[in-house]
Design an enzyme around this catalytic site. Structure first.
Site, PDB file in Angstrom:
ATOM      1  N   HIS A  43      48.532  21.366  51.755  1.00  0.00           N
ATOM      2  CA  HIS A  43      49.502  20.276  51.933  1.00  0.00           C
ATOM      3  C   HIS A  43      49.495  19.777  53.378  1.00  0.00           C
ATOM      4  CE1 HIS A  43      51.334  20.107  47.930  1.00  0.00           C
ATOM      5  NE2 HIS A  43      51.119  21.412  47.884  1.00  0.00           N
ATOM      6  N   THR A  44      48.340  19.881  54.024  1.00  0.00           N
ATOM      7  CA  THR A  44      48.206  19.356  55.386  1.00  0.00           C
ATOM      8  C   THR A  44      47.414  18.053  55.393  1.00  0.00           C
ATOM      9  OG1 THR A  44      46.270  20.781  55.583  1.00  0.00           O
ATOM     10  CG2 THR A  44      48.299  21.586  56.587  1.00  0.00           C
ATOM     11  N   ASP A  45      46.687  17.765  54.297  1.00  0.00           N
ATOM     12  CA  ASP A  45      45.729  16.643  54.375  1.00  0.00           C
ATOM     13  C   ASP A  45      46.400  15.278  54.301  1.00  0.00           C
ATOM     14  OD1 ASP A  45      46.175  16.767  51.618  1.00  0.00           O
ATOM     15  OD2 ASP A  45      44.060  16.612  51.064  1.00  0.00           O
ATOM     16  N   SER A  76      30.822  12.626  28.579  1.00  0.00           N
ATOM     17  CA  SER A  76      30.994  13.968  29.133  1.00  0.00           C
ATOM     18  C   SER A  76      30.845  14.988  28.028  1.00  0.00           C
ATOM     19  CB  SER A  76      32.375  14.119  29.777  1.00  0.00           C
ATOM     20  OG  SER A  76      32.591  15.486  30.089  1.00  0.00           O
ATOM     21  N   GLY A 140      41.685  21.288  35.723  1.00  0.00           N
ATOM     22  CA  GLY A 140      43.123  21.517  35.843  1.00  0.00           C
ATOM     23  C   GLY A 140      43.477  22.907  36.352  1.00  0.00           C
ATOM     24  N   ALA A 141      42.516  23.616  36.963  1.00  0.00           N
ATOM     25  CA  ALA A 141      42.764  24.974  37.457  1.00  0.00           C
ATOM     26  C   ALA A 141      42.981  24.990  38.961  1.00  0.00           C
ATOM     27  CB  ALA A 141      41.591  25.882  37.088  1.00  0.00           C
ATOM     28  N   SER A 146      38.225  17.283  39.455  1.00  0.00           N
ATOM     29  CA  SER A 146      38.287  15.823  39.567  1.00  0.00           C
ATOM     30  C   SER A 146      37.428  15.339  40.735  1.00  0.00           C
ATOM     31  CB  SER A 146      39.732  15.337  39.715  1.00  0.00           C
ATOM     32  OG  SER A 146      40.354  15.921  40.836  1.00  0.00           O
ATOM     33  N   ASP A 190      39.762  17.545  48.998  1.00  0.00           N
ATOM     34  CA  ASP A 190      38.931  17.984  47.873  1.00  0.00           C
ATOM     35  C   ASP A 190      37.572  17.285  47.889  1.00  0.00           C
ATOM     36  OD1 ASP A 190      41.230  19.284  47.207  1.00  0.00           O
ATOM     37  OD2 ASP A 190      41.697  18.057  45.452  1.00  0.00           O
TER      38      ASP A 190
END
Ligand code: ADP
Ligand code: MG
Length: 401
Positions: A43-45, A76, A140-141, A146, A190
């Protein structure tokens, strides 16, 4: 197909074979981009701060070929939706292509972002492309499937169409696809990890200017292992809570007269907290500022080869995310507490929180004991069985075939 950067892997070959079956022609190449784990810096980005992610061995493969008729075809292997066809000229964030669970928005968003960017002649791209995707990054892990998908698609398309983009710019473009086209307000960490990480290294990332340094992080040589515990929990409140955390950080920075919370130096934290009235906002700010400091300290320890000493900082980071930032959940807390009680040097939740995965730094030979302890603790608490794997810092995005 042209020369390859790394040996082809079995999944890449399978992806190419499936492409032939689906589209009837040979792919011009297969590209791969990894999921990531963030060692520290959570939560720094979106606060212009620091992060220290590394790339996972799990990767998303994209087999691709150019077209000339203006159609984008997407498939996919991981989603049972058949081939989806959209006209490149119709790509519009307000009307994304419909597909089960919306997955096609990610690669379609990349095409849209490439065309929307101020890039030299991406004209050929208007001709379209065929893409077939196959991944072993769990979705979703909290391991960023994504970003792996966006970056693999972006690399495939930029290389096929000769669009010159340096990796940080490619990551920023993939992030824009997720923000503006998919509608997820993620930071850039990410995509940077997936696009820029290198084998055996963590990526020290300055999210203000996307400056990066590759920090040696060879756990195996140090007799260590990184365990990733996927709690298999996905919380619905994650989106709203994420947006709420973002805005309280931005409001706190404004109240302190700073461009971003990154500009609050650690030694000045206490004085700054005294100027903030709301106790919740104070705790949010304390997390961000102490977390940036932890990134700096962990990076120093890694550079000095003192990997084990990073453990307590990971656990401290977890406590900060749990108590000050309030983005953990009982399953993540249990994974961290149990791994530590079973002998880990340290452990923390990784990724945005409210579920997803935790990371534990352990001695290599402690893997069976820690795995067993966490699995048993989850069973006793009545949680779903976690998926536990060992992760090695691996290569960033590259062409495989
Ligand atoms: P995370 O990035 O932590 O895995 P996200 O919710 O951000 O979780 O992204 C997961 C979504 O990305 C999936 O629901 C799907 O829409 C898309 N996605 C990821 N990997 C694939 C894939 N291999 N095939 C199709 N869609 C994928
Ligand atoms: Mg994601």
């Amino acid at each position: 197909m042209s020369s390859t950067d790394t040996p082809a892997d079995a999944l890449a070959i399978r992806t190419a074979d499936e492409f032939r079956g689906l589209y009837g022609g040979v792919p011009e190449g297969v590209w791969a981009a990894p999921g990531r784990v963030n060692l520290i810096g959570e939560h720094t980005d979106y606060n212009d701060g620091f992060a220290l992610p590394f790339a996972l061995p799990q990767r998303t493969r994209v087999a691709a070929a150019r077209r000339t008729d203006g159609m984008l075809r997407l498939h996919s292997a991981d989603v049972p939706s058949g081939v989806l066809t959209v006209r490149v000229a119709d790509l519009d964030p307000a009307h994304p292509p419909q597909a089960p669970d919306g997955w096609a928005r990610y690669p379609a968003g990349v095409v849209w972002a490439l065309l929307d960017a101020d890039l030299p002649v991406p004209v050929g791209l208007r001709g379209g492309a065929d893409l077939h995707i196959r991944s072993d990054v769990p979705t979703g892990a909290g391991l960023s499937s994504s970003a792996a998908l966006e970056v693999a698609a972006a690399l495939a398309l930029t290389e096929l169409y000769g669009i010159p983009l340096a990796r940080p710019e490619l990551a920023a473009l993939a992030r824009r696809a997720e923000n503006a086209y998919v509608g997820v307000p993620c930071g850039v960490m990410d995509q940077m990890a997936s696009a820029c990480a290198t084998d055996g290294h963590a990526l020290h990332l300055d999210t203000r200017d996307l400056r990066q340094q590759h920090i040696p992080f060879d756990c195996a040589a140090a007799g260590l292992r990184l365990l990733v515990v996927d709690t298999r929990v996905q919380h619905d409140l994650a989106d709203g809570a994420y947006a709420e955390r973002r805005s309280s950080c931005h409001e706190a920075a404004a109240a302190l007269g700073l461009p971003a919370l990154r500009d609050l130096p650690y030694p000045e934290l206490d004085r700054a907290l005294g100027r903030l009235g709301d106790p919740t906002v104070r705790r949010r700010v304390r997390h961000v500022v102490t977390e940036n400091e932890r990134v700096v300290r962990v990076e120093e320890l890694l550079r000095a080869g003192r990997l084990r000493e990073a453990g307590p900082l990971l656990t401290e980071g977890h406590a900060s995310l749990r108590d000050d930032y309030e983005v953990s959940c009982p399953e993540l807390d249990l994974a961290v507490a149990t791994a530590n009680a079973a002998g880990a040097y340290g452990a923390r939740m990784t990724g945005g929180g409210f579920g997803g995965s935790a990371l534990a730094l352990i001695d290599a030979d402690a893997e069976p004991a820690v795995t067993r302890a966490v699995t048993e603790a989850f069973a006793r608490a009545g949680h779903r069985p976690p998926r536990i794997t060992a992760a090695e810092p691996s290569a960033g995005a590259h062409r495989v075939l």
